[in-house]
Write a protein that holds these residues in place. Structure first.
Motif, PDB file in Angstrom:
ATOM      1  N   LYS A 260       0.825  -1.214   0.000  1.00  0.00           N
ATOM      2  CA  LYS A 260       0.000   0.000   0.000  1.00  0.00           C
ATOM      3  C   LYS A 260       0.857   1.262   0.000  1.00  0.00           C
ATOM      4  O   LYS A 260       0.582   2.215  -0.735  1.00  0.00           O
ATOM      5  CB  LYS A 260      -0.932   0.002   1.212  1.00  0.00           C
ATOM      6  CG  LYS A 260      -1.849   1.226   1.277  1.00  0.00           C
ATOM      7  CD  LYS A 260      -2.728   1.204   2.525  1.00  0.00           C
ATOM      8  CE  LYS A 260      -3.570   2.459   2.639  1.00  0.00           C
ATOM      9  NZ  LYS A 260      -4.388   2.481   3.880  1.00  0.00           N
ATOM     10  N   ILE A 261       1.914   1.293   0.814  1.00  0.00           N
ATOM     11  CA  ILE A 261       2.754   2.489   0.887  1.00  0.00           C
ATOM     12  C   ILE A 261       3.495   2.707  -0.434  1.00  0.00           C
ATOM     13  O   ILE A 261       3.774   3.851  -0.823  1.00  0.00           O
ATOM     14  CB  ILE A 261       3.736   2.403   2.077  1.00  0.00           C
ATOM     15  CG1 ILE A 261       4.315   3.788   2.393  1.00  0.00           C
ATOM     16  CG2 ILE A 261       4.850   1.395   1.816  1.00  0.00           C
ATOM     17  CD1 ILE A 261       5.104   3.838   3.683  1.00  0.00           C
ATOM     18  N   LYS A 262       3.772   1.634  -1.141  1.00  0.00           N
ATOM     19  CA  LYS A 262       4.384   1.753  -2.464  1.00  0.00           C
ATOM     20  C   LYS A 262       3.378   2.320  -3.452  1.00  0.00           C
ATOM     21  O   LYS A 262       3.708   3.218  -4.253  1.00  0.00           O
ATOM     22  CB  LYS A 262       4.869   0.375  -2.940  1.00  0.00           C
ATOM     23  CG  LYS A 262       5.336   0.329  -4.398  1.00  0.00           C
ATOM     24  CD  LYS A 262       6.530   1.245  -4.659  1.00  0.00           C
ATOM     25  CE  LYS A 262       6.999   1.098  -6.098  1.00  0.00           C
ATOM     26  NZ  LYS A 262       8.121   2.025  -6.407  1.00  0.00           N
ATOM     27  N   ARG A 263       2.151   1.839  -3.378  1.00  0.00           N
ATOM     28  CA  ARG A 263       1.124   2.270  -4.315  1.00  0.00           C
ATOM     29  C   ARG A 263       0.740   3.736  -4.123  1.00  0.00           C
ATOM     30  O   ARG A 263       0.607   4.487  -5.091  1.00  0.00           O
ATOM     31  CB  ARG A 263      -0.119   1.387  -4.151  1.00  0.00           C
ATOM     32  CG  ARG A 263      -1.241   1.692  -5.125  1.00  0.00           C
ATOM     33  CD  ARG A 263      -2.368   0.709  -4.983  1.00  0.00           C
ATOM     34  NE  ARG A 263      -3.106   0.850  -3.735  1.00  0.00           N
ATOM     35  CZ  ARG A 263      -3.021   0.007  -2.706  1.00  0.00           C
ATOM     36  NH1 ARG A 263      -2.218  -1.041  -2.767  1.00  0.00           N
ATOM     37  NH2 ARG A 263      -3.729   0.212  -1.611  1.00  0.00           N
ATOM     38  N   VAL A 264       0.598   4.169  -2.875  1.00  0.00           N
ATOM     39  CA  VAL A 264       0.137   5.524  -2.592  1.00  0.00           C
ATOM     40  C   VAL A 264       1.271   6.544  -2.594  1.00  0.00           C
ATOM     41  O   VAL A 264       1.140   7.629  -3.162  1.00  0.00           O
ATOM     42  CB  VAL A 264      -0.618   5.570  -1.243  1.00  0.00           C
ATOM     43  CG1 VAL A 264      -1.006   7.004  -0.885  1.00  0.00           C
ATOM     44  CG2 VAL A 264      -1.859   4.680  -1.295  1.00  0.00           C
ATOM     45  N   PHE A 265       2.387   6.190  -1.956  1.00  0.00           N
ATOM     46  CA  PHE A 265       3.482   7.160  -1.790  1.00  0.00           C
ATOM     47  C   PHE A 265       4.713   6.859  -2.657  1.00  0.00           C
ATOM     48  O   PHE A 265       5.672   7.630  -2.645  1.00  0.00           O
ATOM     49  CB  PHE A 265       3.930   7.192  -0.322  1.00  0.00           C
ATOM     50  CG  PHE A 265       2.925   7.807   0.609  1.00  0.00           C
ATOM     51  CD1 PHE A 265       2.802   9.185   0.716  1.00  0.00           C
ATOM     52  CD2 PHE A 265       2.100   7.003   1.384  1.00  0.00           C
ATOM     53  CE1 PHE A 265       1.887   9.758   1.580  1.00  0.00           C
ATOM     54  CE2 PHE A 265       1.174   7.564   2.253  1.00  0.00           C
ATOM     55  CZ  PHE A 265       1.066   8.947   2.352  1.00  0.00           C
ATOM     56  N   ASP A 266       4.678   5.731  -3.376  1.00  0.00           N
ATOM     57  CA  ASP A 266       5.825   5.297  -4.172  1.00  0.00           C
ATOM     58  C   ASP A 266       7.071   5.126  -3.294  1.00  0.00           C
ATOM     59  O   ASP A 266       8.181   5.478  -3.690  1.00  0.00           O
ATOM     60  CB  ASP A 266       6.111   6.289  -5.310  1.00  0.00           C
ATOM     61  CG  ASP A 266       7.033   5.688  -6.372  1.00  0.00           C
ATOM     62  OD1 ASP A 266       7.033   4.456  -6.519  1.00  0.00           O
ATOM     63  OD2 ASP A 266       7.766   6.454  -7.037  1.00  0.00           O
ATOM     64  N   ILE A 267       6.873   4.576  -2.102  1.00  0.00           N
ATOM     65  CA  ILE A 267       7.978   4.302  -1.185  1.00  0.00           C
ATOM     66  C   ILE A 267       8.270   2.810  -1.223  1.00  0.00           C
ATOM     67  O   ILE A 267       7.403   1.985  -0.926  1.00  0.00           O
ATOM     68  CB  ILE A 267       7.635   4.751   0.250  1.00  0.00           C
ATOM     69  CG1 ILE A 267       7.480   6.274   0.307  1.00  0.00           C
ATOM     70  CG2 ILE A 267       8.699   4.291   1.235  1.00  0.00           C
ATOM     71  CD1 ILE A 267       7.030   6.799   1.649  1.00  0.00           C
ATOM     72  N   ASP A 268       9.489   2.464  -1.606  1.00  0.00           N
ATOM     73  CA  ASP A 268       9.873   1.061  -1.719  1.00  0.00           C
ATOM     74  C   ASP A 268      10.171   0.452  -0.353  1.00  0.00           C
ATOM     75  O   ASP A 268      10.654   1.127   0.564  1.00  0.00           O
ATOM     76  CB  ASP A 268      11.122   0.926  -2.597  1.00  0.00           C
ATOM     77  CG  ASP A 268      10.850   1.285  -4.046  1.00  0.00           C
ATOM     78  OD1 ASP A 268       9.823   0.844  -4.588  1.00  0.00           O
ATOM     79  OD2 ASP A 268      11.671   2.025  -4.636  1.00  0.00           O
ATOM     80  N   GLN A 269       9.919  -0.828  -0.243  1.00  0.00           N
ATOM     81  CA  GLN A 269      10.292  -1.554   0.964  1.00  0.00           C
ATOM     82  C   GLN A 269      11.813  -1.614   1.030  1.00  0.00           C
ATOM     83  O   GLN A 269      12.469  -2.022   0.068  1.00  0.00           O
ATOM     84  CB  GLN A 269       9.694  -2.962   0.926  1.00  0.00           C
ATOM     85  CG  GLN A 269       9.817  -3.722   2.229  1.00  0.00           C
ATOM     86  CD  GLN A 269       9.002  -5.011   2.206  1.00  0.00           C
ATOM     87  OE1 GLN A 269       8.530  -5.439   1.152  1.00  0.00           O
ATOM     88  NE2 GLN A 269       8.844  -5.637   3.361  1.00  0.00           N
ATOM     89  N   PRO A 270      12.422  -1.202   2.147  1.00  0.00           N
ATOM     90  CA  PRO A 270      13.884  -1.132   2.210  1.00  0.00           C
ATOM     91  C   PRO A 270      14.531  -2.496   2.437  1.00  0.00           C
ATOM     92  O   PRO A 270      13.938  -3.376   3.071  1.00  0.00           O
ATOM     93  CB  PRO A 270      14.128  -0.219   3.412  1.00  0.00           C
ATOM     94  CG  PRO A 270      12.982  -0.525   4.326  1.00  0.00           C
ATOM     95  CD  PRO A 270      11.796  -0.748   3.406  1.00  0.00           C
TER      96      PRO A 270
END
Length: 281
Positions: A260-270
């Motif tokens: 979800k955080i990737k989809r909404v904020f374009d933040i990759d899992q580190p």
């Protein structure tokens, strides 16, 4: 942008204090001596006085086992405190970013936990954090709750403990049936800054709960192996949770679905291995 950071003396709060200015932001770091978030009037006065673009709450009672004997204090810091912040932020129309935890889940699910999965905390700490989430959400306003897990990067965490014990112990028994995603405090800070920036856009409306933790997932034993990679000592032995009893129960599965955080904020899992390598260098 100007961000007010509570709990600025902790792992994530300290990282925000360093990284914010490097990213062109003004950070107002308030530690527990500067601002007691359990004080309603104090919280409202501080936020009104500084008038930040967003409040990032990293203050928390995180002594998981000690919380079993201090439930009132854990609830005050982890639930009443965030509630005070949410009330003040909602009244002033300021976004609130609040950190939560994998401990809100019971760990019985075999797959990664999504934001919509039912919670079921096993400990006082987990219950107090779940109550904090509920109170923030009930107030509404502009809020983002970031659940994370297995945080490392400061002085009080698994990596620091392993390194300290490794200096004097020849052998270590490490739990090998609890699984999660180690997450560097610097990666969490970077994610929070990005979320705060994007949440200040006039059109932003995706408020709610998000998951963010490191990959790949592994057990505490596997994490310990990575910490001591290339060293002959200490010798590590995998053990089940039942052989390492603690006052507070831990979820067996703490793996979080971070899509979800990737989809909404374009933040990759580190990838936690990158941060661990930098920490150990």
């Amino acid at each position: 942008m100007k961000f007010l950071v509570t709990g600025a003396g902790g792992q994530v709060g300290s990282a925000l204090g360093l990284m914010g200015p490097l990213n062109g932001h003004e950070v107002i770091p308030l530690d527990r001596q500067t601002l007691d978030i359990t004080g309603t009037a104090e919280v409202r006065a501080a936020i009104s006085n500084y008038n930040p673009d967003a409040v990032i709450n990293t203050a928390a009672y995180t002594a998981v086992d000690k919380a079993q004997s201090e439930p009132e204090l854990a609830l005050a810091i982890n639930a009443a405190g965030p509630e005070n912040l949410a009330l003040a932020c909602a009244d002033l129309d300021i976004p609130l970013l609040h950190i939560s935890t994998d401990f809100v889940f019971d760990g019985k699910k075999s797959e990664p936990y999504s934001e919509t999965d039912p919670i079921g905390p096993l400990s006082v700490y987990g219950s107090s954090k779940a109550e904090g989430e509920a109170r923030v959400a009930a107030i509404g306003g502009k809020f983002l709750i970031l659940r994370t897990a297995w945080v490392f990067g400061g002085e009080q965490n698994f990596v620091a403990t392993m390194l300290r014990l490794g200096e004097t112990m020849e052998e270590l028994n490490i739990v090998d049936d609890q699984r999660g995603g180690p997450t560097a405090s610097t990666d969490i800070a970077a994610a929070l800054l990005s979320m705060a920036e994007q949440a200040n856009a006039p059109a932003f409306s995706d408020w709610g709960i998000y998951h963010y933790s490191g990959a790949p997932s592994l057990t505490w034993f596997g994490f310990a192996q990575a910490i001591f990679a290339g060293r002959d000592k200490p010798v590590l032995h995998p053990i089940p949770t039942k052989d390492y009893p603690t006052p507070a129960a831990r979820p067996k599965n703490s793996v979080l679905d971070c899509s979800k955080i990737k989809r909404v904020f374009d933040i990759d899992q580190p990838d936690w291995r990158t941060a661990l390598s930098q920490l150990l260098t």
